[in-house]
Scaffold this active site. Structure first.
Site, short mmCIF file in Angstrom:
data_model
loop_
_atom_site.label_atom_id
_atom_site.label_comp_id
_atom_site.label_asym_id
_atom_site.label_seq_id
_atom_site.Cartn_x
_atom_site.Cartn_y
_atom_site.Cartn_z
N GLY B 236 0.82 -1.21 0.00
CA GLY B 236 0.00 0.00 0.00
C GLY B 236 0.85 1.26 0.00
N ILE B 628 13.28 -4.88 17.79
CA ILE B 628 12.76 -5.43 16.54
C ILE B 628 12.16 -6.81 16.84
CG2 ILE B 628 13.31 -6.10 14.18
CD1 ILE B 628 13.57 -3.05 14.82
N LYS B 700 9.06 -0.18 18.39
CA LYS B 700 8.52 0.96 17.64
C LYS B 700 8.36 0.54 16.17
CE LYS B 700 11.74 3.98 19.48
NZ LYS B 700 12.32 5.26 19.97
N GLY B 703 8.29 1.11 9.31
CA GLY B 703 7.82 1.21 7.93
C GLY B 703 8.34 2.43 7.20
N GLU B 704 8.37 3.56 7.87
CA GLU B 704 8.73 4.82 7.19
C GLU B 704 10.22 5.14 7.33
OE1 GLU B 704 5.35 6.20 6.56
OE2 GLU B 704 4.52 4.76 7.97
#
Lengths: 339, 774
Positions: B236, B628, B700, B703-704
């Site tokens: 997306g 992670i 945390k 993605g960005e």
């Protein structure tokens, strides 16, 4: 996409008869389909709108054969992928193999054919999108590319009616290799030198080549390689693969005793047709290879460049492309693709 | 109950995706894979002008074509409502005007009708046959955004203007980024099925809950009448957060015709009417002292937005806190253009913002003759100076150091073109970036089953990043069962409300919700102990029992006998028991701590001036984003982000012809993106420092942050290699041809004496056909 009649043929005569049956139709009404990589794409965009599509994939035109004069004959239906990986072509005509492998993607090359690639149509956006005027698509409607986004378009051979680039890599190599195109029409066979096969746009950009209505490309032949010659294809583009050339060069060159004794140079990505650089060849022939001579050769062809609003950089890029291709050819090197 | 963060067997270990096998074997059903009996196909008709009025529409020919069931337009599709769009509702919707709402045309491709037929081909032909008449106006298309635009200040401290004036070293430059289109490989699609008054939408969305809410409002039905299903998404990147117009067209057509309707956008339509990252133009002014300290930072920007929609690309979001400086200000404005609605695209704001700020920092480093890494170290803040509060965790210094070491940065010689390898000129560049951390409100349920399996359900979705797997890890870890014993149910708005896949917030939002659901399930397991036949358990007081790794035991004797949850349930004759967890969001809270994640990007380019070829050869990316959960999927996500960053730096940009406002390169051949052959060697380092202020696992989002900084690092590397500072992305060959092969400025070619500009093409006098050699 316009609805169309689909016909499959098994023999060449059948194909010619069928196309002849529609001879009175307007241009583009009848299309032969081979790999379909250009035709189907453009049909979906409503740019090609044939009423009859004749599938020629079953014709026996898929052989690569040596000819008595030491050359080779490549059937019109030989797939670009098969041609690129053919050992004989790879060893004797590396520029052709390299040019093919630099084009499109493996999937497209597995479908696209030799004959179809000769007829590959321009990627000019304004040709491909029917919201724009385009003299190639609708003669007389005007050229939207002039004054538009013309970064990819031609600096050589354009007219005020059309500045579209011939997108093919294969055609550039075939031009440097002095290929002959073999045609079959209802009046019989004929052969055309590749340099005479393509029409510059002039006032009739919709007429792109010498093919007559209903005529079929059956093969492309290459003469025996010039003795001691090397050939290579250099393609410069925005990314490493799957992209059309901004400038490309096919070189066939023989150097002996410190002199260039044979040279053929063709350019892609810069011309409205695959661009044979005769003046550059003349500037090189008989000379000792040097950066200065290569630069002069580049100038000999690029002095004719007439850039558009966005593609002036192609002059300098083509200059570097020609110079580097010649330097590499003299040094006996070549370009690896896909790495 | 406390969460065990040590001795993990699943969390923090590289795990293959649990949905991998169904994806690679073609069994995963994506939206457009759904088909139903009696289903029709819809194809939208887009406007062929970018601005003006739709005067009339002739649908007669289209309606008469074979297989055509209807052509809907504003006059016959029925009422489509505006949706409310309060952040408090968490309704995200970037094109608020409902499709076909009026006859105003504000962008090329804006829907004016939709053709519905028995087959896709028939619907396509019918859509082509719809005739429209327009009163066209001139599109608004120039991209010189700062010029003549009044900016509004959003942040400031000290007096940045005065401090700049007094600075011995200054940078004042303008940086531009183009419109970018997400180009997820899976095209936007909606399959709408009505039964009675109830609607099920199989849809390509990044938030099934958000979509349910928006579509309920759009269609004027109640929430329980709407179900949204997105089991798998072919990416997306932000482009599938909003409910775009085509979703309404499909749902309304299906309702009107009482048959299922499938609508799949073409690639071109996705460029035109399903969002994009807006173009930005940013002015960055930096002032520094001779001691290499920033004394002033100004970051002012304008981004494009649609004529009737507001979308801000927050380019200066990180600028107030990324560096220490007493004087700082930022301001921004929107520039209305006749293009479709902008939307979030991976790292909105941060990605173009970092390109501008970090390019300027590199320019400053060259002016100061200081190493770019050292410059950043010298200006590392002790706290978030914009709010005067501490960071919950910030390890940017460690990130820079780790990256520099892995990259070999100490070998860098700063002079332009000074580094060579194998006949290639090398350029090395660095950039850093920040992205917010936090949580969306979320709920989830976990069922413990007698057969020893568990089921976790949550109305979130996996957009390709590994949410299925993270949920299996979280539940498997706490219950002490293998991941294949955990059934994960997501991608359905009927499930307990879960987070939207946006803002890199899903994992951090899910951690507390799942943890609480497991707490409740454990408590119920303790309660169930009273029913066990063994008096050891049935007689124990609940407060003496505990559940560790899915096993019921005595607190007083942790290594003593224990019963697995499966044994408890079997012995009590219970098939399954359920725990529900709720956790709150952080989006609207006033922060006491500044919560962010950070990245440091190091890029190497190779440069061959003889053929003007610039390629990215190596990227080391260091991610400081808490703990992670799944390093394998995490690495995968960061590698993808770097690939996208390479595209942004060198290739990508949606080009428009200002004469018609048409996107010219609206296909995957002409919109140039990174191919495998362009993909550099990518080295991903996770610092893996947990941030327990965000959630109990310290996780945390990533993605960005993986994409932010990449373009800046590459642009800086390109300068180091070529001596050409490109401030307008993408970095194309024409920009790199400004110097000759030995680095000197090129003489102007004769044709360059009358330059034309890209944004404002001049009327062209056609060239004569040159006399070509033959």
């Amino acid at each position: 996409m316009r609805a169309f009649t689909f016909k499959q043929v098994a023999r060449q005569e059948e194909a010619l008869l069928l196309s002849d049956a529609h001879a009175g139709a307007s241009p583009g009404e009848v299309r032969f389909i081979a790999g379909g990589t250009t035709l189907v794409d453009l049909m979906k965009l409503n740019v090609e709108r044939p009423s009859v599509v004749i599938d020629i994939n079953r014709l026996p035109l898929d052989k690569i054969e040596t000819t008595p004069d030491g050359g080779v004959r490549i059937g019109a239906l030989v797939r670009n992928g098969d041609c690129a990986h053919h050992p004989l072509l790879q060893s004797r005509y590396p520029a052709l193999s390299q040019a093919l492998l630099s084009g499109a993607s493996a999937q497209l090359r597995n479908m696209a054919t030799t004959g179809g690639n000769l007829l590959q149509r321009t990627r000019c956006t304004y040709f491909r999108d029917t919201v724009w005027t385009c003299n190639k698509r609708v003669p007389g409607s005007g050229c939207s590319a002039i004054g538009g986004a013309n970064r990819m378009l031609a600096i050589l051979g354009a007219s005020e009616h059309c500045i579209a680039t011939n997108p093919s890599d294969m055609n550039v190599a075939l031009t440097a290799l002095e290929a002959t195109v073999h045609l079959q029409g209802k009046e019989g066979e004929r052969s055309v030198a590749i340099d005479e096969f393509f029409h510059r746009p002039g006032t009739t950009p919709h007429i792109e080549n010498v093919l007559r209505p209903g005529e079929l490309i059956t093969a492309v032949s290459l003469p025996a390689p010039a003795p001691g010659s090397r050939s290579l294809y250099l393609k410069l583009r925005d990314r490493a693969t799957y992209e059309f050339a901004l400038a490309s060069a096919a070189v066939v060159l023989t150097a002996a005793s410190g002199r260039i004794t044979h040279v053929r140079l063709a350019l892609g990505g810069v011309g409205t047709v695959p661009w044979r650089a005769h003046e550059a060849e003349a500037a090189l022939l008989g000379k000792g290879p040097s950066p200065e001579i290569f630069r002069r050769a580049a100038e000999a062809v690029l002095q004719h460049a007439r850039p558009q609003s966005e593609n002036g950089f192609k002059v300098e890029l083509a200059r570097r492309c020609i110079t580097h291709a010649l330097t590499t050819a003299v040094a006996g090197g070549g370009e690896q693709y896909g790495s | 109950m406390a969460v065990d963060t040590g001795n993990n067997t699943l969390i923090g270990k590289p795990q293959s995706r649990i949905d991998g096998p169904v994806k690679v074997s073609g069994q995963a059903r994506y939206t457009s894979d759904y088909s139903f009996s009696g289903m029709l196909y819809a194809v939208p008709v887009g406007a062929t002008i970018a601005r003006g009025k739709l005067l009339s529409l002739d649908t007669k020919a289209a309606e008469a074509m074979p297989g055509v069931r209807a052509v809907f337009h504003g006059g016959n599709i029925g009422k489509l409502y505006r949706a409310s769009f309060l952040m408090a509702d968490l309704v995200l919707l970037d094109e608020k005007r409902p499709p076909l709402a009026d006859n105003d045309i504000n962008y090329f491709g804006q829907y004016i009708a939709v053709a519905v037929a028995e087959t896709f081909e028939q619907a396509t032909a019918a859509a082509d046959a719809v005739e429209a008449r327009y009163a066209a106006e001139r599109p608004v298309m120039n991209f010189d955004l700062l010029r003549g635009t009044e900016l509004k200040q959003s942040d400031h401290r000290g007096d940045a203007v005065k401090a700049l004036a007094g600075s011995p070293v200054k940078v004042d430059e303008v940086y531009s980024t183009p419109v970018q289109t997400h180009n997820a490989i899976e095209l936007h699609a909606t399959v709408a099925v009505w039964e009675g008054g109830n609607c099920t939408l199989y849809d390509t969305v990044q938030g099934v809950g958000n979509h349910q809410l928006v579509m309920t409002q759009r269609l004027g039905i109640e929430r329980e009448q709407m179900r949204v299903i997105t089991r798998y998404l072919g990416s997306g990147f932000g482009g599938k957060i909003s409910a775009w117009g085509h979703c309404c067209l499909a749902a309304a057509a299906a309702r009107n015709l009482d048959r299922p309707v499938k609508l799949v956008l073409s690639r071109r339509q996705a460029f035109e009417s399903a969002g994009h990252r807006p173009a930005t133009q940013q002015r960055v002014q930096l002032g520094a002292s001779a001691e290499v300290k920033l004394v002033s930072l100004q970051h002012d920007y304008v981004n494009t937005t649609a004529m009737v929609e507001d979308f801000t690309e927050y380019c200066a979001e990180a600028s107030p806190f990324l560096y220490s400086t007493a004087n700082m200000s930022s301001s921004s404005a929107l520039a209305r253009r006749t293009i479709g609605a902008a939307t979030s695209m991976r790292g909105p704001g941060a990605v173009p913002g970092s390109f501008a700020l970090e390019s300027a920092m590199d320019e400053l480093a060259y002016q100061l003759r200081v190493d770019p890494v050292a410059l950043r170290h010298r200006n590392e803040p002790a706290l978030d100076e914009s709010m005067g509060i501490p960071f919950s965790s910030r390890h940017l210094t460690e990130a820079l150091n780790a990256g520099a070491e892995r990259f070999g940065w100490s070998q860098r010689t700063p002079e332009v073109g000074s580094m060579k390898r194998d006949g290639l000129t090398l350029g090395w560049g660095v950039a850093v970036a920040a992205w917010g951390a936090g949580r969306f409100a979320s709920s989830a349920t976990v069922d413990l089953r007698a057969d020893g399996t568990a089921r976790v359900s949550c109305g979130t979705q996996d957009i390709g990043t590994g949410t299925y797997t993270v949920l299996a890890q979280l539940v498997g870890e706490r219950l002490g069962i293998a991941m294949d014993r955990v059934e994960v149910a997501i991608g359905d708005s009927n499930l307990p409300a879960g987070p939207l896949s946006g803002g890199s917030l899903v994992t951090s939002s899910l951690v507390p919700a799942i943890s609480r659901a497991l707490d409740e399930a454990s408590q119920r397991l303790v309660t169930a102990a009273s029913l066990l036949p063994d008096s050891r358990w049935s007689k124990a007081r609940p407060e003496d029992l505990e559940v560790v790794k899915g096993r019921l035991g005595l607190k007083a004797n942790p290594s003593g006998p224990a019963l697995s949850f499966s044994e408890v349930l079997q012995q009590t004759g219970v098939r399954s028991l359920t725990g529900t967890g709720l956790s709150d969001g952080t989006i609207l809270e006033k922060p006491k701590l500044s919560k962010h994640c950070f990245s440091a990007q190091f890029a190497e380019v190779t440069w061959q001036p003889e053929i003007a070829r610039l390629r990215v050869s190596r990227v080391v990316t260091v991610i400081d984003s808490g703990r992670i959960i799944n390093p394998k999927a995490g690495r995968n996500q960061i590698v993808g982000a770097v690939v996208m960053g390479v595209g942004m730096a060198l290739f990508e940009g949606t080009e428009y012809d200002p004469r018609k406002g048409v996107a010219l390169n609206s296909n995957l051949a002409d919109y140039v993106m990174t191919t495998h052959a362009d993909t550099p060697d990518i080295d991903v380092i996770f610092l893996d420092c947990p941030d327990f202020e965000v959630n109990e696992l310290g996780a945390k989002g990533i993605g960005e942050i993986g994409m932010a900084g990449v373009a800046g690092a590459i642009a800086n590397a390109a300068y180091h290699a070529t001596g050409i500072r490109v401030r307008e992305l993408p970095i194309r060959i024409e920009a790199l041809l400004k110097r000759n092969q030995t680095g000197r400025e090129l003489k102007k070619e004769p044709w360059q004496t009358h330059p034309t500009t890209k944004t404002k093409p001049q009327p062209h006098r056609a060239n004569d056909s040159p006399d070509a050699p033959s």
